[in-house]
Write a protein that holds these residues in place. Structure first.
Motif, PDB file in Angstrom:
ATOM      1  N   ARG A 114     -12.820 -93.244  42.893  1.00 55.10           N
ATOM      2  CA  ARG A 114     -12.682 -94.636  42.467  1.00 55.10           C
ATOM      3  C   ARG A 114     -12.124 -94.636  41.054  1.00 55.10           C
ATOM      4  NH1 ARG A 114     -17.951 -98.020  43.475  1.00 55.10           N
ATOM      5  NH2 ARG A 114     -18.876 -96.366  42.223  1.00 55.10           N
ATOM      6  N   LEU A 115     -11.327 -95.648  40.743  1.00 56.95           N
ATOM      7  CA  LEU A 115     -10.601 -95.676  39.484  1.00 56.95           C
ATOM      8  C   LEU A 115     -10.755 -97.018  38.783  1.00 56.95           C
ATOM      9  CD1 LEU A 115      -7.264 -94.054  40.790  1.00 56.95           C
ATOM     10  CD2 LEU A 115      -9.150 -92.891  39.641  1.00 56.95           C
ATOM     11  N   PRO A 116     -11.915 -97.312  38.244  1.00 55.64           N
ATOM     12  CA  PRO A 116     -12.057 -98.561  37.494  1.00 55.64           C
ATOM     13  C   PRO A 116     -11.252 -98.523  36.209  1.00 55.64           C
ATOM     14  CG  PRO A 116     -14.037 -97.221  37.311  1.00 55.64           C
ATOM     15  CD  PRO A 116     -13.165 -96.539  38.316  1.00 55.64           C
ATOM     16  N   GLN A 117     -10.565 -99.624  35.898  1.00 52.73           N
ATOM     17  CA  GLN A 117      -9.698 -99.708  34.740  1.00 52.73           C
ATOM     18  C   GLN A 117     -10.285-100.636  33.690  1.00 52.73           C
ATOM     19  OE1 GLN A 117      -5.775 -99.922  37.594  1.00 52.73           O
ATOM     20  NE2 GLN A 117      -5.525-100.642  35.505  1.00 52.73           N
ATOM     21  N   SER A 118      -9.845-100.452  32.447  1.00 53.90           N
ATOM     22  CA  SER A 118     -10.193-101.353  31.359  1.00 53.90           C
ATOM     23  C   SER A 118      -9.012-101.433  30.411  1.00 53.90           C
ATOM     24  CB  SER A 118     -11.452-100.869  30.638  1.00 53.90           C
ATOM     25  OG  SER A 118     -11.243 -99.587  30.087  1.00 53.90           O
ATOM     26  N   GLY A 119      -9.060-102.425  29.529  1.00 56.55           N
ATOM     27  CA  GLY A 119      -7.964-102.625  28.580  1.00 56.55           C
ATOM     28  C   GLY A 119      -7.047-103.726  29.052  1.00 56.55           C
ATOM     29  N   GLY A 120      -5.877-103.801  28.432  1.00 57.25           N
ATOM     30  CA  GLY A 120      -4.927-104.836  28.784  1.00 57.25           C
ATOM     31  C   GLY A 120      -5.111-106.069  27.934  1.00 57.25           C
ATOM     32  N   GLY A 121      -4.405-107.140  28.297  1.00 53.65           N
ATOM     33  CA  GLY A 121      -4.494-108.389  27.557  1.00 53.65           C
ATOM     34  C   GLY A 121      -3.139-108.879  27.115  1.00 53.65           C
ATOM     35  N   SER A 122      -3.145-109.781  26.144  1.00 48.61           N
ATOM     36  CA  SER A 122      -1.911-110.396  25.653  1.00 48.61           C
ATOM     37  C   SER A 122      -1.606-109.905  24.245  1.00 48.61           C
ATOM     38  CB  SER A 122      -2.057-111.913  25.648  1.00 48.61           C
ATOM     39  OG  SER A 122      -2.267-112.396  26.960  1.00 48.61           O
ATOM     40  N   VAL A 123      -0.319-109.694  23.986  1.00 49.57           N
ATOM     41  CA  VAL A 123       0.096-109.190  22.686  1.00 49.57           C
ATOM     42  C   VAL A 123       1.503-109.686  22.398  1.00 49.57           C
ATOM     43  CG1 VAL A 123       1.047-107.046  23.664  1.00 49.57           C
ATOM     44  CG2 VAL A 123       0.223-107.069  21.297  1.00 49.57           C
ATOM     45  N   GLN A 124       1.861-109.760  21.136  1.00 51.82           N
ATOM     46  CA  GLN A 124       3.219-110.143  20.769  1.00 51.82           C
ATOM     47  C   GLN A 124       4.142-108.924  20.830  1.00 51.82           C
ATOM     48  OE1 GLN A 124       2.868-112.109  16.910  1.00 51.82           O
ATOM     49  NE2 GLN A 124       3.013-114.075  17.953  1.00 51.82           N
ATOM     50  N   ALA A 125       5.401-109.187  20.995  1.00 51.34           N
ATOM     51  CA  ALA A 125       6.399-108.111  21.027  1.00 51.34           C
ATOM     52  C   ALA A 125       6.271-107.248  19.768  1.00 51.34           C
ATOM     53  CB  ALA A 125       7.796-108.695  21.122  1.00 51.34           C
ATOM     54  N   GLY A 126       6.352-105.937  19.975  1.00 46.54           N
ATOM     55  CA  GLY A 126       6.181-104.997  18.877  1.00 46.54           C
ATOM     56  C   GLY A 126       4.764-104.490  18.721  1.00 46.54           C
ATOM     57  N   GLY A 127       3.837-105.136  19.425  1.00 45.01           N
ATOM     58  CA  GLY A 127       2.436-104.752  19.326  1.00 45.01           C
ATOM     59  C   GLY A 127       2.077-103.595  20.241  1.00 45.01           C
ATOM     60  N   SER A 128       0.789-103.277  20.263  1.00 47.44           N
ATOM     61  CA  SER A 128       0.287-102.137  21.028  1.00 47.44           C
ATOM     62  C   SER A 128      -0.897-102.543  21.891  1.00 47.44           C
ATOM     63  CB  SER A 128      -0.165-101.016  20.081  1.00 47.44           C
ATOM     64  OG  SER A 128       0.914-100.542  19.305  1.00 47.44           O
ATOM     65  N   VAL A 129      -1.012-101.856  23.012  1.00 50.08           N
ATOM     66  CA  VAL A 129      -2.137-102.034  23.923  1.00 50.08           C
ATOM     67  C   VAL A 129      -2.503-100.664  24.477  1.00 50.08           C
ATOM     68  CG1 VAL A 129      -2.824-102.951  26.182  1.00 50.08           C
ATOM     69  CG2 VAL A 129      -1.593-104.413  24.586  1.00 50.08           C
ATOM     70  N   ARG A 130      -3.785-100.464  24.701  1.00 43.75           N
ATOM     71  CA  ARG A 130      -4.254 -99.220  25.308  1.00 43.75           C
ATOM     72  C   ARG A 130      -4.975 -99.538  26.601  1.00 43.75           C
ATOM     73  NH1 ARG A 130      -5.088 -93.996  23.561  1.00 43.75           N
ATOM     74  NH2 ARG A 130      -6.792 -92.822  24.543  1.00 43.75           N
ATOM     75  N   LEU A 131      -4.584 -98.857  27.661  1.00 37.57           N
ATOM     76  CA  LEU A 131      -5.241 -98.983  28.959  1.00 37.57           C
ATOM     77  C   LEU A 131      -6.044 -97.719  29.234  1.00 37.57           C
ATOM     78  CD1 LEU A 131      -2.272-100.342  31.118  1.00 37.57           C
ATOM     79  CD2 LEU A 131      -3.938-101.628  29.769  1.00 37.57           C
ATOM     80  N   SER A 132      -7.169 -97.898  29.901  1.00 38.23           N
ATOM     81  CA  SER A 132      -8.016 -96.767  30.255  1.00 38.23           C
ATOM     82  C   SER A 132      -8.418 -96.846  31.719  1.00 38.23           C
ATOM     83  CB  SER A 132      -9.269 -96.733  29.379  1.00 38.23           C
ATOM     84  OG  SER A 132      -8.950 -96.572  28.023  1.00 38.23           O
TER      85      SER A 132
ATOM     86  N   CYS B 102      -3.701 -97.749  37.492  1.00 33.81           N
ATOM     87  CA  CYS B 102      -4.013 -96.328  37.416  1.00 33.81           C
ATOM     88  C   CYS B 102      -3.916 -95.757  38.829  1.00 33.81           C
ATOM     89  CB  CYS B 102      -5.430 -96.221  36.864  1.00 33.81           C
ATOM     90  SG  CYS B 102      -6.181 -94.607  36.882  1.00 33.81           S
ATOM     91  N   ALA B 103      -3.470 -94.503  38.962  1.00 32.52           N
ATOM     92  CA  ALA B 103      -3.306 -93.915  40.288  1.00 32.52           C
ATOM     93  C   ALA B 103      -3.620 -92.429  40.250  1.00 32.52           C
ATOM     94  CB  ALA B 103      -1.887 -94.140  40.787  1.00 32.52           C
ATOM     95  N   ALA B 104      -4.129 -91.915  41.360  1.00 29.56           N
ATOM     96  CA  ALA B 104      -4.461 -90.494  41.479  1.00 29.56           C
ATOM     97  C   ALA B 104      -3.854 -89.937  42.755  1.00 29.56           C
ATOM     98  CB  ALA B 104      -5.974 -90.299  41.486  1.00 29.56           C
ATOM     99  N   GLY B 105      -3.296 -88.734  42.666  1.00 32.60           N
ATOM    100  CA  GLY B 105      -2.703 -88.100  43.829  1.00 32.60           C
ATOM    101  C   GLY B 105      -2.989 -86.614  43.862  1.00 32.60           C
ATOM    102  N   ARG B 106      -3.289 -86.094  45.044  1.00 37.43           N
ATOM    103  CA  ARG B 106      -3.525 -84.650  45.189  1.00 37.43           C
ATOM    104  C   ARG B 106      -2.214 -83.878  45.203  1.00 37.43           C
ATOM    105  NH1 ARG B 106      -8.403 -82.578  46.327  1.00 37.43           N
ATOM    106  NH2 ARG B 106     -10.120 -84.012  46.789  1.00 37.43           N
TER     107      ARG B 106
END
Length: 121
Positions: A3-21, A95-99
């Motif tokens: 199972r692959l629960p995700q967190s992070g994301g959201g809204s940001v202005q151009a040039g900004g940064s976001v981190r996904l986990s 997010c994705a996982a592959g063997r």
């Protein structure tokens, strides 16, 4: 089954940064190659970053130099650091996982639930 629960994301202005986990549970993450995909309305899901079991990475040209994928097998976690964001990066990210360690949606065994990133001009 992983199972692959995700967190992070959201809204940001151009040039900004976001981190996904993403965390990987149910099976050892070290058994899998991991990826981040994104989907925008009317388009196919696009793989933007890939990391194999040894930590070697591959990126789609549009994100090279701006996005960084990383994994921590001990913590069973995957991250996508997105810098210098552009409005065209607006999408739902998965997010994705592959063997089987090949680039492409056909080789994904498990998907995260998706998280939205919106980049305004």
């Amino acid at each position: 089954q992983a199972r692959l629960p995700q967190s992070g994301g959201g809204s940001v202005q151009a040039g900004g940064s976001v981190r996904l986990s993403c965390t990987h549970s149910g099976a050892p993450m070290s058994d899998y190659c991991m990826s981040w995909f994104r989907r925008t309305p009317g388009k196919r899901r696009e793989e933007v970053a890939f990391i194999d079991r040894a930590g070697q990475t591959t990126y789609v040209d549009s994100v090279k130099g701006r996005f960084t994928i990383s994994r921590d097998n001990a913590e069973s976690s995957l991250a996508l650091q997105m810098n210098s964001l552009r409005p065209e990066d607006t999408a739902v990210y998965y997010c994705a996982a592959g063997r089987v360690c090949l680039f492409g949606e056909d080789y994904v065994n498990y998907w995260g639930q998706g998280t939205r990133v919106s980049v305004s001009a």
